[in-house]
Design an enzyme around this catalytic site. Structure first.
Site, PDB file in Angstrom:
ATOM      1  N   THR A 134      25.255  41.936  44.275  1.00 37.04           N
ATOM      2  CA  THR A 134      25.865  40.238  44.836  1.00 37.04           C
ATOM      3  C   THR A 134      27.511  40.659  44.247  1.00 37.04           C
ATOM      4  O   THR A 134      27.851  40.771  43.391  1.00 37.04           O
ATOM      5  CB  THR A 134      25.354  38.998  44.322  1.00 37.04           C
ATOM      6  OG1 THR A 134      26.566  38.298  44.358  1.00 37.04           O
ATOM      7  CG2 THR A 134      25.045  39.573  42.948  1.00 37.04           C
ATOM      8  N   ASP A 136      29.110  37.881  43.357  1.00 39.23           N
ATOM      9  CA  ASP A 136      29.339  36.919  42.754  1.00 39.23           C
ATOM     10  C   ASP A 136      29.748  37.128  41.307  1.00 39.23           C
ATOM     11  O   ASP A 136      30.274  36.515  40.434  1.00 39.23           O
ATOM     12  CB  ASP A 136      28.211  35.747  42.843  1.00 39.23           C
ATOM     13  CG  ASP A 136      28.547  35.386  44.844  1.00 39.23           C
ATOM     14  OD1 ASP A 136      29.484  35.611  44.705  1.00 39.23           O
ATOM     15  OD2 ASP A 136      27.779  34.933  45.092  1.00 39.23           O
ATOM     16  N   ARG A 163      51.137  35.768  47.132  1.00 38.87           N
ATOM     17  CA  ARG A 163      52.528  35.547  45.843  1.00 38.87           C
ATOM     18  C   ARG A 163      53.756  36.041  46.476  1.00 38.87           C
ATOM     19  O   ARG A 163      55.128  35.283  46.804  1.00 38.87           O
ATOM     20  CB  ARG A 163      52.495  36.262  44.449  1.00 38.87           C
ATOM     21  CG  ARG A 163      53.392  36.584  43.655  1.00 38.87           C
ATOM     22  CD  ARG A 163      53.496  35.417  43.004  1.00 38.87           C
ATOM     23  NE  ARG A 163      52.426  35.304  42.218  1.00 38.87           N
ATOM     24  CZ  ARG A 163      52.334  34.115  41.244  1.00 38.87           C
ATOM     25  NH1 ARG A 163      52.901  33.161  41.012  1.00 38.87           N
ATOM     26  NH2 ARG A 163      51.131  34.302  40.544  1.00 38.87           N
TER      27      ARG A 163
HETATM   28  O1  F6P Z   1      26.360  35.586  47.639  1.00 38.04           O
HETATM   29  C1  F6P Z   1      27.256  36.135  47.843  1.00 38.04           C
HETATM   30  C2  F6P Z   1      28.755  35.375  49.050  1.00 38.04           C
HETATM   31  O2  F6P Z   1      29.459  35.855  49.680  1.00 38.04           O
HETATM   32  C3  F6P Z   1      29.032  33.713  47.966  1.00 38.04           C
HETATM   33  O3  F6P Z   1      30.048  34.446  47.604  1.00 38.04           O
HETATM   34  C4  F6P Z   1      29.111  32.819  49.367  1.00 38.04           C
HETATM   35  O4  F6P Z   1      29.135  31.768  49.228  1.00 38.04           O
HETATM   36  C5  F6P Z   1      28.113  33.455  50.593  1.00 38.04           C
HETATM   37  O5  F6P Z   1      27.523  34.479  49.393  1.00 38.04           O
HETATM   38  C6  F6P Z   1      28.831  33.226  51.886  1.00 38.04           C
HETATM   39  O6  F6P Z   1      27.378  33.471  52.964  1.00 38.04           O
HETATM   40  P1  F6P Z   1      27.916  33.657  54.209  1.00 38.04           P
HETATM   41  O7  F6P Z   1      28.448  35.223  54.231  1.00 38.04           O
HETATM   42  O8  F6P Z   1      25.851  33.602  54.447  1.00 38.04           O
HETATM   43  O9  F6P Z   1      28.000  32.430  54.601  1.00 38.04           O
END
Ligand code: F6P
Length: 332
Positions: A134, A136, A163
């Site tokens: 992930t 995240d 920037r």
């Molecule tokens: O978990 C990875 C992620 O990119 C998060 O950072 C984000 O909140 C979410 O998935 C977005 O998910 P989707 O692509 O299903 O909208």
């Protein structure tokens, strides 16, 4: 169904689930090659748990993973499956695993993916191994999840470009980055881009303090970059702008939501190597009769923790890095 005994491990299935992340293909490649080199049949499952319930299985060969290490996304596809939470619908998944004589299952994804795999393991006693994938980087038990390094570098490249405009036009930019409920991408990209401020879900955002900081930061400066984690309690970058605008009438405030560009692109060397090591290790763990484990990389050494800890334990947010960021500011 095999309970993780070495001798009976003939077919290993694997899937990618949840949000795609750069390096997932490198991981798939590694699992496939690692299996084939040990005379095990690698079975890819398309579209995560959705494909598992539908029996969308793919017995893979060397040629299927040729030249994929450099690509983002996942050749297996991925999904966020609500149906998999339904025990009745999950019976299809169990049936498909049994019908296809699958002895072990490797899942690549985040905590939602691990939860799904754990439920399966309980229901049919299949051996499972979790690999954190992930952007995240919010999984306990590993310094890095697959894709985080690439996403962080993508954010840095984008913010560096923003920037240029911020400086040329004397603007205050609020750049919204991903991370779901976590602020790791936000905090580390803020440090790496020399951002003036960062808003993360792990800290309460005080709008009045933010206004004061923007005013003091802008004295003598041509621009400000404020990184906003999408999960911040004050909202996304546009919400934050709406809250501060009444107090900053003379400032040119702009929002930029980086969105899904953070999830795509060619994985960095770091992610390719991490993914290759983790994929190979997952196969080895199944052969060694291990199950219910999540692989982590700590201090560049691969280790395992219980997959339940990976799901339930929370990472301590590094507040020292927030202090570091504030020490990098030109004025208080
Ligand atoms: O978990 C990875 C992620 O990119 C998060 O950072 C984000 O909140 C979410 O998935 C977005 O998910 P989707 O692509 O299903 O909208």
């Amino acid at each position: 169904m095999n309970q993780g005994k070495t001798s009976a491990m003939k077919k290993i299935a694997f899937l990618t689930s949840g949000g795609d992340s750069p390096g997932m293909n490198a991981c798939i490649r590694s699992i496939v090659k690692s299996c084939l080199n040990r005379n095990i049949i690698p079975v890819g499952i398309r579209d995560g748990f959705k494909g598992l319930m539908a029996g969308d299985f793919w017995e893979m060969n060397y040629s299927d993973v040729d030249n994929i290490i450099q690509f983002g996304g996942t050749i297996l596809g991925t999904a966020r499956s609500e149906d998999f939470k339904n025990p009745e619908k999950r019976k299809d998944a169990i049936l498909k695993l049994v019908e296809n004589n699958i002895d072990g299952l490797i899942v690549v994804g985040g905590d939602g993916t691990f939860t799904g795999a754990t439920i399966l393991a309980k229901e049919i006693g299949i051996a499972i191994i979790g690999i954190p994938g992930t952007i995240d980087n919010d999984i306990f038990g590993t310094d890095h999840s697959i894709g985080y390094d690439t996403a962080l570098n993508t954010v840095i490249e984008a913010v560096d470009k923003i920037r240029d405009t911020a400086t040329s036009h004397h603007r205050v930019f609020f750049v919204e980055v991903m991370g779901k409920h976590a602020g790791f991408i936000a905090l580390n990209s803020a440090i790496a881009t020399g951002a003036e401020m960062v808003l993360v879900p792990e800290e309460v955002t005080d709008i009045q303090l933010l206004v004061q900081q923007i005013k003091s930061q802008n004295q003598g400066k041509r621009s400000s970059i404020i990184i906003v984690a999408e999960g911040d309690d004050a909202g996304g970058s546009l919400d934050v702008i709406n809250k501060v605008r009444p107090f900053l009438e003379n400032y040119d405030l702009r929002s930029s939501v980086l969105g899904h560009i953070q999830r795509g692109g060619s994985p960095t060397a770091f992610d390719r190597i991490l993914a290759t090591r983790m994929g190979d290790f997952a196969v080895q763990l199944l052969l060694d009769g291990k199950s219910n484990l999540m692989i982590g990389s700590v201090g560049d050494k691969l280790q395992t923790i219980s997959i339940l800890d990976g799901i339930n334990k929370k990472i301590d947010f590094d507040t020292e890095k927030l202090t570091l960021l504030s020490r990098m500011l030109t004025s208080k």
